[in-house]
Design a protein around this motif. Structure first.
Motif, PDB file in Angstrom:
ATOM      1  N   GLN A  32      19.235  41.506  46.041  1.00  0.00           N
ATOM      2  CA  GLN A  32      19.893  42.699  46.556  1.00  0.00           C
ATOM      3  C   GLN A  32      20.356  43.521  45.361  1.00  0.00           C
ATOM      4  O   GLN A  32      21.424  43.263  44.810  1.00  0.00           O
ATOM      5  N   PRO A  33      19.569  44.509  44.952  1.00  0.00           N
ATOM      6  CA  PRO A  33      19.915  45.218  43.702  1.00  0.00           C
ATOM      7  C   PRO A  33      21.201  46.011  43.793  1.00  0.00           C
ATOM      8  O   PRO A  33      21.829  46.289  42.782  1.00  0.00           O
ATOM      9  N   GLY A  34      21.614  46.357  45.001  1.00  0.00           N
ATOM     10  CA  GLY A  34      22.840  47.145  45.148  1.00  0.00           C
ATOM     11  C   GLY A  34      24.065  46.443  44.579  1.00  0.00           C
ATOM     12  O   GLY A  34      25.001  47.086  44.122  1.00  0.00           O
ATOM     13  N   GLU A  35      24.059  45.106  44.602  1.00  0.00           N
ATOM     14  CA  GLU A  35      25.210  44.346  44.089  1.00  0.00           C
ATOM     15  C   GLU A  35      25.414  44.613  42.596  1.00  0.00           C
ATOM     16  O   GLU A  35      26.543  44.752  42.125  1.00  0.00           O
ATOM     17  N   ILE A  36      24.305  44.653  41.855  1.00  0.00           N
ATOM     18  CA  ILE A  36      24.400  44.921  40.423  1.00  0.00           C
ATOM     19  C   ILE A  36      24.645  46.406  40.183  1.00  0.00           C
ATOM     20  O   ILE A  36      25.392  46.791  39.272  1.00  0.00           O
ATOM     21  N   ALA A  37      24.047  47.233  41.036  1.00  0.00           N
ATOM     22  CA  ALA A  37      24.180  48.685  40.861  1.00  0.00           C
ATOM     23  C   ALA A  37      25.637  49.101  40.852  1.00  0.00           C
ATOM     24  O   ALA A  37      26.033  49.971  40.081  1.00  0.00           O
ATOM     25  N   LYS A  38      26.452  48.438  41.664  1.00  0.00           N
ATOM     26  CA  LYS A  38      27.843  48.887  41.741  1.00  0.00           C
ATOM     27  C   LYS A  38      28.583  48.600  40.434  1.00  0.00           C
ATOM     28  O   LYS A  38      29.427  49.395  40.023  1.00  0.00           O
ATOM     29  N   LEU A  39      28.229  47.518  39.728  1.00  0.00           N
ATOM     30  CA  LEU A  39      28.844  47.272  38.413  1.00  0.00           C
ATOM     31  C   LEU A  39      28.396  48.329  37.408  1.00  0.00           C
ATOM     32  O   LEU A  39      29.193  48.850  36.628  1.00  0.00           O
ATOM     33  N   ILE A  40      27.083  48.618  37.440  1.00  0.00           N
ATOM     34  CA  ILE A  40      26.538  49.565  36.473  1.00  0.00           C
ATOM     35  C   ILE A  40      27.130  50.949  36.705  1.00  0.00           C
ATOM     36  O   ILE A  40      27.497  51.649  35.752  1.00  0.00           O
ATOM     37  N   GLY A  48      29.351  44.702  56.800  1.00  0.00           N
ATOM     38  CA  GLY A  48      28.192  43.930  56.376  1.00  0.00           C
ATOM     39  C   GLY A  48      28.017  43.836  54.873  1.00  0.00           C
ATOM     40  O   GLY A  48      26.993  44.206  54.325  1.00  0.00           O
ATOM     41  N   ILE A  49      29.064  43.361  54.171  1.00  0.00           N
ATOM     42  CA  ILE A  49      28.920  43.074  52.753  1.00  0.00           C
ATOM     43  C   ILE A  49      29.350  41.631  52.540  1.00  0.00           C
ATOM     44  O   ILE A  49      29.951  41.030  53.417  1.00  0.00           O
ATOM     45  N   THR A  50      29.041  41.113  51.374  1.00  0.00           N
ATOM     46  CA  THR A  50      29.362  39.710  51.139  1.00  0.00           C
ATOM     47  C   THR A  50      30.811  39.573  50.681  1.00  0.00           C
ATOM     48  O   THR A  50      31.406  40.509  50.154  1.00  0.00           O
ATOM     49  N   LEU A  51      31.364  38.400  50.913  1.00  0.00           N
ATOM     50  CA  LEU A  51      32.696  38.098  50.407  1.00  0.00           C
ATOM     51  C   LEU A  51      32.515  37.538  48.988  1.00  0.00           C
ATOM     52  O   LEU A  51      31.865  36.511  48.808  1.00  0.00           O
ATOM     53  N   PRO A  52      33.068  38.204  47.979  1.00  0.00           N
ATOM     54  CA  PRO A  52      32.829  37.785  46.599  1.00  0.00           C
ATOM     55  C   PRO A  52      33.143  36.307  46.367  1.00  0.00           C
ATOM     56  O   PRO A  52      34.164  35.815  46.843  1.00  0.00           O
ATOM     57  N   PHE A  53      32.271  35.632  45.663  1.00  0.00           N
ATOM     58  CA  PHE A  53      32.396  34.227  45.242  1.00  0.00           C
ATOM     59  C   PHE A  53      32.278  33.220  46.389  1.00  0.00           C
ATOM     60  O   PHE A  53      32.135  32.032  46.156  1.00  0.00           O
ATOM     61  N   MET A  54      32.403  33.660  47.638  1.00  0.00           N
ATOM     62  CA  MET A  54      32.388  32.704  48.735  1.00  0.00           C
ATOM     63  C   MET A  54      31.075  32.703  49.494  1.00  0.00           C
ATOM     64  O   MET A  54      30.529  31.655  49.824  1.00  0.00           O
ATOM     65  N   SER A  55      30.573  33.898  49.812  1.00  0.00           N
ATOM     66  CA  SER A  55      29.369  34.005  50.625  1.00  0.00           C
ATOM     67  C   SER A  55      28.195  33.330  49.936  1.00  0.00           C
ATOM     68  O   SER A  55      28.103  33.318  48.706  1.00  0.00           O
ATOM     69  N   TYR A  56      27.255  32.824  50.771  1.00  0.00           N
ATOM     70  CA  TYR A  56      26.017  32.344  50.207  1.00  0.00           C
ATOM     71  C   TYR A  56      25.224  33.545  49.715  1.00  0.00           C
ATOM     72  O   TYR A  56      25.193  34.582  50.372  1.00  0.00           O
ATOM     73  N   GLY A  57      24.560  33.422  48.596  1.00  0.00           N
ATOM     74  CA  GLY A  57      23.684  34.496  48.144  1.00  0.00           C
ATOM     75  C   GLY A  57      23.701  34.658  46.647  1.00  0.00           C
ATOM     76  O   GLY A  57      24.755  34.716  46.025  1.00  0.00           O
ATOM     77  N   GLY A  58      22.503  34.728  46.080  1.00  0.00           N
ATOM     78  CA  GLY A  58      22.369  34.800  44.624  1.00  0.00           C
ATOM     79  C   GLY A  58      22.831  36.117  44.052  1.00  0.00           C
ATOM     80  O   GLY A  58      23.573  36.149  43.065  1.00  0.00           O
ATOM     81  N   SER A  59      22.420  37.227  44.672  1.00  0.00           N
ATOM     82  CA  SER A  59      22.753  38.532  44.098  1.00  0.00           C
ATOM     83  C   SER A  59      24.249  38.699  44.002  1.00  0.00           C
ATOM     84  O   SER A  59      24.782  39.169  42.999  1.00  0.00           O
ATOM     85  N   SER A  60      24.918  38.293  45.069  1.00  0.00           N
ATOM     86  CA  SER A  60      26.354  38.467  45.119  1.00  0.00           C
ATOM     87  C   SER A  60      27.049  37.603  44.064  1.00  0.00           C
ATOM     88  O   SER A  60      27.932  38.076  43.339  1.00  0.00           O
ATOM     89  N   LEU A  61      26.622  36.342  43.943  1.00  0.00           N
ATOM     90  CA  LEU A  61      27.233  35.456  42.940  1.00  0.00           C
ATOM     91  C   LEU A  61      27.006  35.988  41.533  1.00  0.00           C
ATOM     92  O   LEU A  61      27.924  36.046  40.716  1.00  0.00           O
ATOM     93  N   VAL A  62      25.743  36.388  41.254  1.00  0.00           N
ATOM     94  CA  VAL A  62      25.427  36.889  39.916  1.00  0.00           C
ATOM     95  C   VAL A  62      26.287  38.112  39.607  1.00  0.00           C
ATOM     96  O   VAL A  62      26.932  38.189  38.556  1.00  0.00           O
TER      97      VAL A  62
END
Lengths: 137, 431
Positions: free
Chosen positions: B169-177, B399-413
């Protein structure tokens, strides 16, 4: 596995979370505590910009003498259009701070009064230059 | 807190994760198996590795970030494990990868610091927007990088080369950038944005052209909303922009005009986009259409309700009835099995983590670092708030992930990189 034991273990698990978070929270509290008191123990040796469009929160440590003004040559550059090139000087003297206005155009105000002769600052005094307000800490 | 105390807490968090996994095993009636040890080792390796990298390359960094994130990760992992063992073992890999990338980030900036982020801001802007739009790539073209749709939102890309399939999910990284871009842009422009005003009665308004970036951000987040049907990312991006603009200028007028734009956008979206309407209807009355649109939120409410004060106990509830319980609705699973006591503990931990982030921002003297830390803390806090509020029916579900808790690679990274950035900022400010 008896239900009673599982219930007990559940409470232990929740307790672990709280103990953990409590440890971190206490450490954060101590960290903030020492940071603040460490600064305030020594009598007024620093001035903090409390209100400014761009520089709010900046600390100005007064060791010997610092010149504040709009000029890039000043020790502390004030980003305020109403400040003069070299606006005022803060000098460390007898454990306190002495403020000299360096003939600024728009003046320096301490607790609302325009500064003429050099004035000794006390903790909690408010210094105003243009739209920038500083507090002695 | 010393580095050693931090390390001890990280061991503690790994032990909590292992203990939780053991409790799930016991509740199922299985014996305690290798999963317990494996969880302990993986938690310890990822957070321990991160910790060592901080010691080595950012020794002055705030010691509070990692333990808080670790305990949240631990509880989240236990719930993912309880819901889906297959996903849990993938999640362990993602934990290791996320920690590795965070370590790599700390290593890369060990000498340059964060200055490159500030310098190449337009590269960042471009990269951020590209990442954001990447899921719009066609699903069925020859190029191995394809966008695709899932659960009605188009926010995934898939890389397929031979047998290798990687989803992200590239949007997860996009928000940091984009946060880094905004920090860099605003730290240079803040004086201009704050100063130029046009008087209107007793108010001073910014020049109209100063509002142009605001309108652009608004349009960009609307594009995300319409074409990717992603409520959460759209709202996060716009709110991040407004919050950083306000933090940089201290002008309430930006908050007000942002609020007006948001209100207008919300009304337009609600009246014309069916996926937004569905979310709002499900929020207002999930039981009206219980079988279909309201089902997920209704199940989530049942979970919290049956969890009561101290929960059913790990592995003893039925959070698997909630659709997407491992990702968006992970907190409902926590609410059911650890009850109000556990949920409040987790919310308090998130609160502390966000507060530590803002503390780093407040102590920063350099405007760029101040804004970056503030923006990152804000986005972490807002994301947490939005999904928790959605799961608890305080707000429509985004419909967004809960940081550090939700399953999912993009979100964890993404969230590990966020931690690494905050750690680095706090190091640079103290060193």
């Amino acid at each position: 596995m008896p239900a009673l034991l599982l219930t007990l273990l559940k409470f232990i698990f929740i307790a672990f979370i709280y103990i953990f978070v409590w440890q971190v929270a206490r450490a954060i509290g101590q960290h903030v505590g020492t940071g603040e008191t460490g600064r305030r123990r020594k009598p007024s040796n620093q001035v903090v910009i409390v209100k400014s469009e761009t520089q709010a929160g900046m600390d100005i440590a007064v060791r010997d003498a610092v010149v504040l003004g709009r000029s890039p040559e000043a020790d502390i550059v004030l980003e305020d259009p109403y400040a003069s090139e070299f606006h005022m000087r803060l000098v460390r003297q007898d454990g306190g701070i002495l403020l000299h206005d360096l003939g600024s155009t728009n003046g320096t105000y301490v607790n609302g009064r325009r500064v003429g002769a050099p004035i000794a600052l006390n903790k909690g005094d408010a210094i105003q230059i243009g739209k920038t307000i500083m507090e002695v800490q | 807190m010393t580095r050693n105390a931090e390390a001890a807490l990280l061991v503690g968090a790994a032990a909590v994760a292992a203990f939780g996994v053991a409790l799930v095993n016991l509740a199922r009636g299985d014996g305690i198996d290798a999963q317990v040890a494996l969880t302990f080792v993986v938690m310890l390796t990822s957070f321990g590795g991160f910790h060592l990298a901080v010691r080595q390359w950012s020794p002055e960094a705030s010691p509070f970030l990692l333990p808080l994130a670790a305990i949240i990760t631990a509880v989240g992992f236990v719930e993912v494990y309880r819901l889906d063992q297959g996903r849990a073992s993938l999640q362990r890999w993602w934990l290791l990868i996320a920690a590795l990338l965070a370590v790599a980030l700390l290593f890369t900036v060990r000498q340059t610091g964060l200055a490159p982020l500030r310098r190449y801001r337009y590269v960042l802007l471009l990269a951020g927007l590209l990442l954001l739009l990447l899921p719009l790539l066609p699903t069925d073209w020859a190029f191995p990088l394809r966008g695709f749709e899932q659960n009605g939102s188009r926010l995934w890309i898939r890389l397929e080369i031979g047998p290798l399939r990687l989803q992200f999910q590239p949007g997860e990284i996009a928000k940091l950038i984009l946060a880094a871009f905004l920090a860099s842009y605003l730290s240079e422009r803040q004086a201009v944005l704050a100063a130029h005003t046009r008087p209107l009665g007793r108010y001073r308004l910014p020049e109209l052209r100063q509002l142009a970036p605001l309108v652009i951000a608004w349009a960009a987040s609307f594009v995300v909303l319409v074409y990717q049907r992603d409520l959460g990312a759209s709202l996060l991006l716009f709110a991040l922009f407004i919050a950083m603009l306000y933090a940089a200028t201290g002008r309430a007028v930006y908050l007000a005009s942002g609020g007006v734009l948001f209100g207008a956008g919300a009304v337009i979206a609600w009246s014309s986009l069916s996926h937004v309407q569905r979310r709002v209807t499900a929020w207002l009355d999930p039981f009206a259409d219980f079988i279909d649109t309201g089902y997920q939120i209704a199940q989530s409410l049942f979970a919290f309700g049956s969890g009561s004060l101290s929960g059913s106990g790990l592995g003893l509830g039925a959070p698997d009835r909630i659709p997407n319980a491992t990702t968006d609705f992970i907190f409902a699973a926590v609410g059911e099995e650890l009850g109000l006591a556990g949920s409040v503990g987790i919310i308090a931990t998130f609160g502390l983590l966000v507060a530590v982030g803002f503390g780093i921002s407040l102590r920063s003297r350099d405007t760029f670092r101040k804004l970056l830390a503030g923006g990152l803390a804000f986005v972490l806090g807002l994301q947490t708030f939005l999904i928790l509020a959605g799961v608890m029916r305080l707000l429509p579900l985004t419909g967004i992930t809960l940081p550090f808790m939700s399953y999912g690679g993009s979100s964890l990274v993404a969230n590990f990189l966020l931690l690494a950035l905050l750690a680095r900022i706090s190091h640079e400010e103290r060193a």
